[in-house]
Design an enzyme around this catalytic site. Structure first.
Site, mmCIF file in Angstrom:
data_model
loop_
_atom_site.group_PDB
_atom_site.id
_atom_site.type_symbol
_atom_site.label_atom_id
_atom_site.label_comp_id
_atom_site.label_asym_id
_atom_site.label_seq_id
_atom_site.Cartn_x
_atom_site.Cartn_y
_atom_site.Cartn_z
ATOM 1 C CD GLU A 224 40.341 28.530 29.400
ATOM 2 O OE1 GLU A 224 40.249 29.052 30.520
ATOM 3 O OE2 GLU A 224 40.097 29.125 28.332
ATOM 4 C CG ASP B 221 42.917 35.197 23.609
ATOM 5 O OD1 ASP B 221 42.715 35.095 24.834
ATOM 6 O OD2 ASP B 221 42.550 34.352 22.784
#
Ligand SMILES: Cc1ncc(COP(=O)(O)O)c(C=O)c1O
Lengths: 399, 273
Positions: free
Chosen positions: B56, B67
């Site tokens: 990724e 995040d």
């Protein structure tokens, strides 16, 4: 004398319900992480039920009256009007309890949160006005409150930080990015992801994922609805020629415009020069909605800069983006200096110290009356969104 | 539930993951933020050498709302170094084939900025096979799904512990490549233990699809990877990698960490058989 023709009233610029999937034109939507989609759906469902429930509407109306001090007056600004050659009326949101229009939205959302069985409110704040309003509503209804605030705003709005803590709220400093409203909003959303079970995210403006832009506008439309009635009683023409409000995320403006969107009144949103999402933003997605945002050439959101912490947001609510595209509302900008000057002028001509955010709206009125953008003799309704106590230390440095 | 027609129509990322899974291998997808260091593409090589099954690649965004602190910091660091979609994809071109698919992850603003078509075409040209957009839920994905498919980009959708079952079925059906199971109600970031919600969510996804299911968010240690493997086909490891990178770990150091994850996953599947 005054030509009404250049700004027609388009049919879907009347600020009704958003279209399917929370759309205002191409803007809006629910661009939330999967973990928040269900929570947004629950807020949407609860709001739709509550908003047609006379019991809820009655309870809210009562809180707004007995706690927030509504209705707020419409004040003719006599000396300033004379000097400017227009007839200026101020919708006095600065006179609400806690000192700004933010309380209208917060009482609505706090009541909704109670109805949904939530025990805590999460909020972001820039100027601290929304944080203070949230802390106030939480105290009033026996809820907890956690308020995220950029470190930079904590410094420049110390008075409001103290007020929030005094009211029993937890104030969490946000130390990432520009350390202002944008980052506080990101942090509040992150926090909500882990707290959807017992907490309601009480967004402070007409931004965020569907249903927030619509719901917050509906909670704020009391400004416009009251003003519409007051103008009808006060003005020979019934409706003002111009309706003006400052725009950060755009909630006081949306609430004000909602009362006049179906009239020939010209709607003007005034942004800070350094935070002009509607005037200079580009299509993007941030904080759950598709709207206009300030961005660099790589698509990174840029930092807003304004003397008014509440206007320090690089975007604008999706409905404003839509009203702009339609030409139903016009978005203009003023500088920090113009805003500070307008604040002083209002203080000295009308005996009212406005919030620096609200002073932006006035700064445009002053400039436009001077350069003929606002024809002389026009009637102008301006929303004075808040009082200036929180800004005295900022102003002290400037003057 | 086996659906051979689905597998036959699957894209390259999904075929790759399925074939590895079908050998009984636990899948490992480490994450790196593009542009984090001058020689950041060396991390990709190290990941592939350490036994990653897919990688990724995060395109840093100014406002990573899903995040936690580690990836926020990594994004800020990369952006401060001048990272951008264009530069990161340019760094990829000219790299020899890694032997495992690259899956880009980023926020929707960066996709919209170039426009979905140009964005997906640029990914394709750079050799990327899949795309994860955490702030593009299935209800908003129409604008991107067909465009991505036409460009040969597999759009991976995320499922969360809060996702109701009928919606989960729609997500599993419309996701390409694999289904990204978000293990917990929270942001990315290392956690002391695998969340209890992880097992339940993967079981619920399994009920509606036989697509590979990778468990991500919070998976930080070999033990957690081993435990995750009991429920899912594999794991995504992001913050645990990026914390090491931010602390100065180079590609070789990361290779050792990934090898320990690889070993844990391999042990778990030996045990299972
Ligand atoms: C007094 C005042 N006016 C205006 C704003 C801007 O918000 P909005 O555009 O949502 O009305 C704020 C925000 O903090 C405020 O405190």
């Amino acid at each position: 004398m005054r030509d009404m023709s250049p700004w027609p009233v388009p049919l879907d610029g009347t600020m009704g319900e958003p279209r399917e999937r929370g759309r205002f034109g191409e803007y809006g939507g629910r661009y939330a992480p999967e973990s928040l989609v269900e929570a947004c759906r629950e807020v949407d469902e609860a709001f739709r039920e509550a908003w047609v429930d006379p019991g809820f509407r009655g309870a809210l109306a009562r809180l707004l009256a007995v706690h927030a001090g509504r209705p707020t007056p419409l004040t003719p600004a006599g000396r300033l009007s004379e000097a400017l050659g227009v007839r200026l009326y101020l919708k006095r949101e600065d006179l609400t309890h806690t000192g700004s229009h933010k309380i209208n939205n917060v009482l609505g959302q706090a009541l909704l949160a109670t109805r949904m069985g939530r025990r805590r409110l999460i909020a972001e704040t820039g100027a601290g006005q929304h944080g203070v309003a949230t802390a106030t509503a939480a105290a009033l209804l026996g809820l907890e409150a956690t308020v995220f605030m950029g470190e930079r705003d904590i410094e420049r709005q110390a008075l409001n930080v103290f007020r929030m803590r005094m009211l029993g709220a937890e104030v969490v400093p946000v130390t990432t990015g520009s350390r202002t409203l944008k980052d506080a909003t990101s942090e509040a959303m992150r926090h909500w992801v882990g707290a959807t079970g017992d907490s309601h995210y009480c967004i402070g403006s007409v931004v965020g994922p569907d249903p927030y832009p619509w719901m917050v506008r509906e909670f704020q439309r009391i400004i416009g609805d009251e003003a519409r009635g007051q103008c009808a009683a006060e003005l020979r023409t019934g409706v003002p020629d111009y309706v003006v409000a400052c725009v950060g995320g755009g909630s006081n403006a949306a609430g004000t415009f909602a009362g006049f969107a179906d009239t020939p009144a010209r709607l003007v949103g005034v942004e800070a020069e350094g935070g002009a999402g509607a005037a200079r933003g580009r299509l993007g997605v941030l904080h759950g909605c598709r709207s206009l945002f300030l961005q660099d050439d790589d698509g990174q959101i840029t930092e807003a800069h304004s003397i008014a912490a509440g206007l320090d947001y690089p975007g604008v609510g999706p409905e404003h983006a839509h009203l702009r595209d339609l030409g139903r509302a016009r978005y203009v900008t003023v500088t920090d200096d113009e805003a500070a000057g307008a604040a002083v002028r209002l203080a000295r001509t009308e005996g009212i110290v406005p919030a620096l955010e609200s002073a932006h709206a006035l700064a445009w009125v002053i400039r436009a009356a001077g350069d003929g953008d606002l024809p002389s003799g026009s009637t102008v309704l301006m929303t004075l969104s808040g009082r200036g106590d929180k800004d005295v230390s900022t102003l002290k440095e400037l003057l | 539930m086996t659906n051979p027609t689905l597998a036959a129509g699957a894209g390259a990322v999904e075929r790759h993951l399925r074939s590895r899974r079908d050998t009984g291998r636990g899948l490992l997808m480490p994450y790196v933020t593009g542009g984090i260091t001058p020689g950041w593409t060396d991390y990709l090589r190290a990941f592939a050498a350490a036994g990653a099954d897919a990688i990724e690649l995060g395109l840093p965004f100014s406002d990573p709302t899903l995040d936690g602190v580690t990836i926020q910091q990594a994004s800020e660091t990369a952006l401060a170094r001048g990272a951008s979609t264009r530069r990161i994809l340019a760094d990829l071109s000219g790299m020899p084939d890694l032997g495992v698919p690259l899956v880009v992850s980023t926020y929707y603003n960066l996709v919209l900025h170039d426009g979905p078509e140009a964005f997906c075409a640029a990914l394709r040209r750079a050799g990327v096979g899949g795309l994860i957009v955490p702030d593009l839920p299935v209800n908003e994905a129409d604008e991107l799904t067909d465009v991505a498919a036409a460009a040969g980009i597999e759009l991976v959708l995320l499922a969360s512990p809060a996702t109701p079952q009928p919606r989960l079925a729609e997500i599993a059906c419309r996701s390409r490549g694999f289904v990204y199971a978000v293990s917990l109600m929270g942001t990315t970031g290392e956690r002391a233990a695998l969340a209890a919600s992880a097992a339940e969510l993967t079981e619920r996804i399994r009920r509606v699809t036989d697509r590979p299911v990778l468990l991500g968010f919070g998976v930080s240690t070999p033990d957690q990877a081993r435990e995750a493997r009991r429920h899912a086909d594999g794991v995504v490891v992001g913050a645990a990698v990026m914390r090491r990178v931010l602390d100065g770990a180079g590609p070789d150091d990361l290779r050792a960490f990934l090898a320990s994850l690889r070993q844990a996953l391999d042990q778990e599947c030996d045990r299972a058989r």
